[in-house]
Design an enzyme around this catalytic site. Sequence first.
Site, PDB file in Angstrom:
ATOM      1  N   LYS A 163     -17.423  -1.178   6.365  1.00 40.16           N
ATOM      2  CA  LYS A 163     -17.944  -2.097   5.356  1.00 40.16           C
ATOM      3  C   LYS A 163     -19.470  -2.054   5.275  1.00 40.16           C
ATOM      4  CE  LYS A 163     -17.160  -6.719   3.562  1.00 40.16           C
ATOM      5  NZ  LYS A 163     -16.563  -8.041   3.793  1.00 40.16           N
ATOM      6  N   GLU A 184       0.813  -1.224   0.000  1.00 36.98           N
ATOM      7  CA  GLU A 184       0.000   0.000   0.000  1.00 36.98           C
ATOM      8  C   GLU A 184       0.845   1.272   0.000  1.00 36.98           C
ATOM      9  OE1 GLU A 184      -0.571  -2.659   1.809  1.00 36.98           O
ATOM     10  OE2 GLU A 184      -2.692  -3.210   1.645  1.00 36.98           O
ATOM     11  N   MET A 227      24.547   8.464   1.376  1.00 39.14           N
ATOM     12  CA  MET A 227      24.460   9.688   2.158  1.00 39.14           C
ATOM     13  C   MET A 227      24.762   9.393   3.632  1.00 39.14           C
ATOM     14  SD  MET A 227      24.173  12.852   1.610  1.00 39.14           S
ATOM     15  CE  MET A 227      23.174  13.557   0.303  1.00 39.14           C
ATOM     16  N   PHE A 252     -10.947  -7.975  13.675  1.00 35.35           N
ATOM     17  CA  PHE A 252      -9.899  -8.401  12.753  1.00 35.35           C
ATOM     18  C   PHE A 252      -9.613  -7.291  11.734  1.00 35.35           C
ATOM     19  CE2 PHE A 252      -8.689 -10.534   8.721  1.00 35.35           C
ATOM     20  CZ  PHE A 252      -7.427 -10.927   9.129  1.00 35.35           C
ATOM     21  N   GLN A 253      -8.358  -6.999  11.565  1.00 33.89           N
ATOM     22  CA  GLN A 253      -7.893  -5.936  10.663  1.00 33.89           C
ATOM     23  C   GLN A 253      -8.531  -4.590  10.980  1.00 33.89           C
ATOM     24  OE1 GLN A 253      -8.029  -7.372   6.540  1.00 33.89           O
ATOM     25  NE2 GLN A 253      -5.936  -8.106   6.823  1.00 33.89           N
TER      26      GLN A 253
END
Lengths: 586, 178
Positions: free
Chosen positions: A164, A52, A482, A114-115
Site C-alpha cells: 500500500k 475473487e 461425473m 491484518f490481511q
Amino acid sequence: MSRQMTGAEMVIQALKDQGVEVLFGYPGGSVLPIYDEIFKQNQIRHVLVRHEQGAVHAAEGYARSTGKVGAVLVTSGPGATNAVTGLADAMMDSIPVVCISGQVPTHLIGNDAFQECDTVGVTRPCTKHNWLVKKIEDLPRVLHEAFHVAKSGRPGPVVVDIPKDIQFALGAYVGPKNIQHKTYRPKVKGDMDAIRHAVNMMGKAHRPVFYTGGGVVNSGPAASKLLRELVKLTGFPITSTLMGLGAYPANDEMFLGMLGMHGTLEANMAMHDADLLVCVGARFDDRITGRIDAFAPHAKKIHIDIDPSSINKIIKVDCPIVGDVGHVLEDMLRVWKSVQPTIDKPALDAWWGKIAGWRAKKCLSYRASDKLIKPQYAIERLYEATRGHDTYITTEVGQHQMWAAQFFRFDEPNRWMTSGGLGTMGYGIPAAVGVQMAHPDSLVVDIAGEASVMMTMQEISTAVQYRLPIKIFILNNHYMGMVRQWQELLHGGRYSESYSEALPDFVKLADAFGGVGIRCEKPGDLDGAIAEMISVKRPVIFDCIVDPAENCFPMIPSGKAHNEMLFGEAVGDIGSIIDEKGKMLV
Amino acid sequence: MNTSHYPSAYVVEQQETHTLSVIVDNEPGVLARVVGLFSGRGYNIESLTVSETEHEAHVSRITIVTTGTPMVIEQIKNQLDRLVPVHRVVDLTVSAKVLARELALIKVKGKGEARVEALRLADAFRARIVDANTESFVFELTGRGDKIDEFVNLMRPLGLVEYSRTGVAAISRGPDAM
C-alpha cells in the site's frame, strides 16, 4: 517524457497503456488507493465481482474469447488467496491474465499484519511469474513486464503484488515502449530443418492424423486458418483436444471429433492405429493418452509446441518443433507447397475407409426418450437453437462439460471456454460474465451442472448488476454426475456424498437475483423453452431436469488404451473392465 | 500387469546423475522458484550451491546435482529454462569435461595414536588444519565429493565430531565460458 505520479496512478496508467478496457476486481483495504484512481477515470470499466475467484475466471473468459490479456485487481490476504484457484486454472490452460494484488505496507510485511499473506509465495507455483514491488522506481517496468510475460510465449497468469505504501509513493512513470526483458525471450519461429523433416515424414505417411490442441487457439485466429489450409492440402484426418475445439470446424468431414477419455471412437482409434501423429499445440495430457505404453504404438510423432518443456514430457516424439503454432504452420505450408510431397493416395484412401468404418458405429448414440430429457438431447437442441446466433459457450466441469464437448459443434476458435487442465467446477458462470463483457451483443451460454453452479452462483449478481444477459443452462440430474458415474463404475454403486441434496429452486433463485428462471422437464417442451431463454435479454437460469441415470460415453477407462473404449450399451460389465491400477489413475 | 496384447513400451531406464549450471537473475525469490520447481514436480536435489557471481549485473550461478532418467533430466532442464528469471541452463555432465569441487570443514576430537593417525591421513588427503588445540582439529578439505566422503569415513573411528560441506561448485574445462 516521464511523468511524476503515485504508484496507484501508475497502475491505472499502465493498464490503459497496455490496452486494458475491462478490469475484474474486488476492493479492500490494501488496494484502496488504486480504487480511488479507478473512481477518477472513465476509460477502464471495472466489473465488481462477488468473489475473487470469479474475478480471475471472468478475466479468463474475457481473455479466451478475445485473445487479449485479462486483468484482475484484488486486495491483500483473502483477496489474493481467493484468486488462487483462478490463477491455477489459467496456468493449466495457458490463459493470459494479469492479476494485481494489494499488499500490506512494506514495513509491515512479515509481521502477520491484518490481511497479510505471502502472496508471491502462495502464487509462485500457480503463476507463470510473479513480482512483489518494493520500490516505486520498479513499478512501471514491472507492470509492463507483467503484460509481456503473460501474453508472450506460452501464455499464462502473472501476479504483481503492490504494498500500500508503494501505491501512495511518488515516482516517474515510464511507458511500455522499449522494454525488453533481460532473460525472457520465448522462441516463436520453428527450426526450418525440423519443419522440412516433418514435411518429409508427412509425405511418407500412410495413416496420418493431426492431433491439435489449445495452442492453436492461443496462437490466434491466423493459426486456425493455417491449420485448415494444411488439413485441406494434406487430406489428413484431424482430431482435437478439449482445449482446441473450434480451431478446426467440427462440421467439416475431415474432423473426427474430440479425442481422449470421452472422445469419439473414430478419433481414438485413428490415434491408436496411426503411423504418424502431427501434434499441433497439444501436450499429451493423461486424459488424452490413456495408457502411456499403449499410446499410438505404431506412430512416428511430430510435436509442435512453443513450450520446450511440453516436448518429451510424457511421450517421446521423433520430430520436435519448438515454436509458435502460427509461425510453424506458415513455414510448414510453405515447405509443403514447394516440396510437393507425393502422398500415397491409395494408402490414404484406405485409411479414410477404415475411419469411415469407425464412424459408422455412431459412438455418440444414446437412447432417446419422450418422457425424460436426455442430457445429450438437451445439448443437441441447444446447439440447433443457437445456430445463426453469435454464440459463445462456457462450461462448468463434469458430465455436462463432456456432453457439451461431444454434442455442441464449434466451427470457430475462441467460442469455447472450459476449464480443461485444472477441471474447476464453478468456472462457467464467472467466465460467462467475462465473455459477455467482451461481447455485449452476443449470446453467451454457460452449459452447467447443478452442483457446479452452486460453487460460484454469487456471480449471477454480477451479471444482473452489469445487465449481462448470460444464460446458465443447467443440466440438472441431482447428482455430481461425473462423480456418480465413477462411483457406479468403480465403487460398486456406493454413491458416497454425490447426491445434490437440498438444491435451491433455481427458478425462484433466478427471480431472487433479479434474473429470469425457466424450468423444463419434458422433452416436448424443450425447444420452446430454449427459444424463450434466448429471446430474454436478461440473465437466465435454465433449470433443465434431465435423466439422472445417464452416463457419459464413449469412455476410455483409466489405465486403458485408446482401443479399449466403453460405449453406452456396455454399462453392465464396465466394473470388471477397470482394474486396480486403473482406479489409481482416476 | 500388462493386460494389453501389446508389448510393454516401458523400458526401465537407468538413473543418471547430472550437474547443471543455472545462470539466473539475482532477484528476490529466484532460489525459491528453483527449489519449488524441484519439490513441486518431484525431482531430486543431491546438491545445491548458490552464489552471486556477477555482482554488478545481479547474476547468480546455481549449481545443482540431480538424478533421474534421461527423460526426467531433459524435463528438469526445460522446466528450469522456462522460469522467467533464468538466463540459461547448461548441463555440465553432457560435455564430460566438468570440473566439480566441494569444500568441507571436518572436526575431529582425539588423543594419542588416533590423533596422530588423523593428522597423517589429513596430510595424505592434503587437508589443511584451520583450527587446532590439544583436544581437536578442524580440517579444511577441497575436492570431489567422493574424496570428501572417503576422508570423512576414515575420520569416523578416529574421533569425528561433525562436519559441514558446501555442496558442489562446478565449471567446464577449457578456455570457453559455458
